[in-house]
Scaffold this motif. Sequence first.
Motif, PDB file in Angstrom:
ATOM      1  N   GLN A 157      56.276   4.150  36.760  1.00  0.00           N
ATOM      2  CA  GLN A 157      55.412   3.968  35.559  1.00  0.00           C
ATOM      3  C   GLN A 157      54.134   5.086  35.518  1.00  0.00           C
ATOM      4  N   LYS A 158      53.923   5.491  36.802  1.00  0.00           N
ATOM      5  CA  LYS A 158      52.983   6.645  36.730  1.00  0.00           C
ATOM      6  C   LYS A 158      53.517   7.762  36.253  1.00  0.00           C
ATOM      7  N   LEU A 159      54.959   8.471  36.578  1.00  0.00           N
ATOM      8  CA  LEU A 159      55.402   9.395  36.017  1.00  0.00           C
ATOM      9  C   LEU A 159      55.712   9.361  34.799  1.00  0.00           C
ATOM     10  N   GLY A 160      56.134   8.138  34.163  1.00  0.00           N
ATOM     11  CA  GLY A 160      56.123   7.829  32.510  1.00  0.00           C
ATOM     12  C   GLY A 160      54.960   8.279  31.857  1.00  0.00           C
ATOM     13  N   ARG A 161      53.704   7.975  32.422  1.00  0.00           N
ATOM     14  CA  ARG A 161      52.439   8.336  31.908  1.00  0.00           C
ATOM     15  C   ARG A 161      52.331   9.800  32.038  1.00  0.00           C
ATOM     16  N   LEU A 162      52.941  10.592  33.122  1.00  0.00           N
ATOM     17  CA  LEU A 162      52.804  11.934  32.947  1.00  0.00           C
ATOM     18  C   LEU A 162      53.329  12.593  31.808  1.00  0.00           C
ATOM     19  N   THR A 163      54.449  11.964  31.234  1.00  0.00           N
ATOM     20  CA  THR A 163      54.937  12.672  29.957  1.00  0.00           C
ATOM     21  C   THR A 163      54.070  12.425  28.919  1.00  0.00           C
TER      22      THR A 163
ATOM     23  N   GLY B 204      58.151  13.591  22.921  1.00  0.00           N
ATOM     24  CA  GLY B 204      57.780  12.507  23.455  1.00  0.00           C
ATOM     25  C   GLY B 204      58.849  11.394  23.083  1.00  0.00           C
ATOM     26  N   LEU B 205      58.991  11.270  21.624  1.00  0.00           N
ATOM     27  CA  LEU B 205      60.092  10.217  21.326  1.00  0.00           C
ATOM     28  C   LEU B 205      61.542  10.408  21.920  1.00  0.00           C
ATOM     29  N   LEU B 206      61.842  11.936  22.103  1.00  0.00           N
ATOM     30  CA  LEU B 206      63.074  12.101  22.554  1.00  0.00           C
ATOM     31  C   LEU B 206      63.116  11.476  24.103  1.00  0.00           C
ATOM     32  N   TYR B 207      62.023  11.607  24.827  1.00  0.00           N
ATOM     33  CA  TYR B 207      62.071  11.128  26.196  1.00  0.00           C
ATOM     34  C   TYR B 207      62.184   9.475  26.230  1.00  0.00           C
ATOM     35  N   LEU B 208      61.405   8.888  25.096  1.00  0.00           N
ATOM     36  CA  LEU B 208      61.365   7.510  25.258  1.00  0.00           C
ATOM     37  C   LEU B 208      62.614   6.841  24.570  1.00  0.00           C
ATOM     38  N   LEU B 209      63.204   7.466  23.642  1.00  0.00           N
ATOM     39  CA  LEU B 209      64.376   6.889  23.133  1.00  0.00           C
ATOM     40  C   LEU B 209      65.688   7.257  23.665  1.00  0.00           C
ATOM     41  N   VAL B 210      65.888   8.524  24.022  1.00  0.00           N
ATOM     42  CA  VAL B 210      67.055   9.180  24.240  1.00  0.00           C
ATOM     43  C   VAL B 210      67.179   9.322  25.964  1.00  0.00           C
ATOM     44  N   LEU B 211      66.340   9.737  26.637  1.00  0.00           N
ATOM     45  CA  LEU B 211      66.617  10.189  28.197  1.00  0.00           C
ATOM     46  C   LEU B 211      65.599   9.488  28.907  1.00  0.00           C
TER      47      LEU B 211
ATOM     48  N   ALA C 102      50.695  19.828  38.924  1.00  0.00           N
ATOM     49  CA  ALA C 102      50.950  21.069  38.381  1.00  0.00           C
ATOM     50  C   ALA C 102      51.616  21.147  36.893  1.00  0.00           C
ATOM     51  N   LEU C 103      52.682  20.236  36.847  1.00  0.00           N
ATOM     52  CA  LEU C 103      53.403  20.227  35.578  1.00  0.00           C
ATOM     53  C   LEU C 103      52.545  19.693  34.456  1.00  0.00           C
ATOM     54  N   LEU C 104      51.411  18.894  34.651  1.00  0.00           N
ATOM     55  CA  LEU C 104      50.583  18.407  33.564  1.00  0.00           C
ATOM     56  C   LEU C 104      49.907  19.642  33.253  1.00  0.00           C
ATOM     57  N   VAL C 105      49.639  20.463  33.893  1.00  0.00           N
ATOM     58  CA  VAL C 105      48.789  21.743  33.571  1.00  0.00           C
ATOM     59  C   VAL C 105      49.648  22.737  32.775  1.00  0.00           C
ATOM     60  N   VAL C 106      50.914  23.023  33.402  1.00  0.00           N
ATOM     61  CA  VAL C 106      51.661  23.893  33.027  1.00  0.00           C
ATOM     62  C   VAL C 106      52.194  23.672  31.539  1.00  0.00           C
ATOM     63  N   VAL C 107      52.686  22.479  31.300  1.00  0.00           N
ATOM     64  CA  VAL C 107      53.298  22.034  30.171  1.00  0.00           C
ATOM     65  C   VAL C 107      52.255  22.557  28.653  1.00  0.00           C
TER      66      VAL C 107
ATOM     67  N   SER D 133      66.233   7.740  31.301  1.00  0.00           N
ATOM     68  CA  SER D 133      66.890   7.895  32.668  1.00  0.00           C
ATOM     69  C   SER D 133      66.617   8.904  33.598  1.00  0.00           C
ATOM     70  N   TRP D 134      66.117  10.086  32.759  1.00  0.00           N
ATOM     71  CA  TRP D 134      65.587  11.363  33.342  1.00  0.00           C
ATOM     72  C   TRP D 134      64.244  10.924  34.080  1.00  0.00           C
ATOM     73  N   SER D 135      64.046  11.514  35.136  1.00  0.00           N
ATOM     74  CA  SER D 135      62.588  11.567  35.801  1.00  0.00           C
ATOM     75  C   SER D 135      61.824  12.436  34.813  1.00  0.00           C
ATOM     76  N   ALA D 136      60.673  11.878  34.677  1.00  0.00           N
ATOM     77  CA  ALA D 136      59.438  12.608  33.936  1.00  0.00           C
ATOM     78  C   ALA D 136      59.232  14.275  34.345  1.00  0.00           C
ATOM     79  N   ALA D 137      59.333  14.327  35.570  1.00  0.00           N
ATOM     80  CA  ALA D 137      59.153  16.000  36.037  1.00  0.00           C
ATOM     81  C   ALA D 137      60.266  16.598  35.544  1.00  0.00           C
ATOM     82  N   TRP D 138      61.613  16.148  35.612  1.00  0.00           N
ATOM     83  CA  TRP D 138      62.497  16.922  35.286  1.00  0.00           C
ATOM     84  C   TRP D 138      62.610  17.236  33.677  1.00  0.00           C
ATOM     85  N   TYR D 139      62.237  16.083  33.231  1.00  0.00           N
ATOM     86  CA  TYR D 139      62.225  16.177  31.787  1.00  0.00           C
ATOM     87  C   TYR D 139      61.267  17.220  31.178  1.00  0.00           C
ATOM     88  N   LEU D 140      60.262  17.132  31.863  1.00  0.00           N
ATOM     89  CA  LEU D 140      59.031  18.084  31.277  1.00  0.00           C
ATOM     90  C   LEU D 140      59.328  19.510  31.856  1.00  0.00           C
TER      91      LEU D 140
END
Length: 186
Positions: free
Chosen positions: A3-9, A141-148, A84-89, A150-157
């Motif tokens: 859940q914490k990583l989902g919030r990352l996205t 954001g919608l692509l992550y929520l609807l389609v992917l 770091a991802l939260l800053v770089v993206v 199953s990916w981890s938030a870090a890999w997706y970002l």
Amino acid sequence: MKQKLGRLTALALCLCLLASSNDITAPSVSLEGKSLWIAQSLPIAPWQALRAKLRMHLLITELPLVVCAVCVAAVSGLDFLHAALLVVVPMVYVVLSAAFGLTMDLKRPNLTWTNEITVIKQRLTVLLAMLGGWVYAVVIGLLYLLVLPSWSAAWYLLACTVLTALLTALLLRWLRTRGAAIFAAL
């Protein structure tokens, strides 16, 4: 943890939406107006003038966004890699936004205005640059929520950052070549 990583996205995309509200490059060429000849007569390459406009956008938008992203990362309780991802993206996103805004203004400049507000607030290119940034962030954001999901938030970002960097590189290449030629011919 999931859940914490989902919030990352969500946090990264909110920062992107926040950054896209600051649109400096979209009216930057048109604001020169009838004084554009001054920028064109400088003993510099047209790309250097365009790069200065990009740098101003980055200076005004990225520096406060870095502070904001670091604060959000600090209070979100993420580990170093995810913080770091939260800053770089958002940083890569801001460069894309700046390049897109400048591209839009070079494609359809308005150099015959009578009031600066016309160039800044009443142009389709400014609206498209701002809405384009919002749509890009929302689609990610919608692509992550609807389609992917199953990916981890870090890999997706990370994948989104690579895609954004590639799009940015294409726009910067266009600005360096064709955009500079358009700027010189205005």
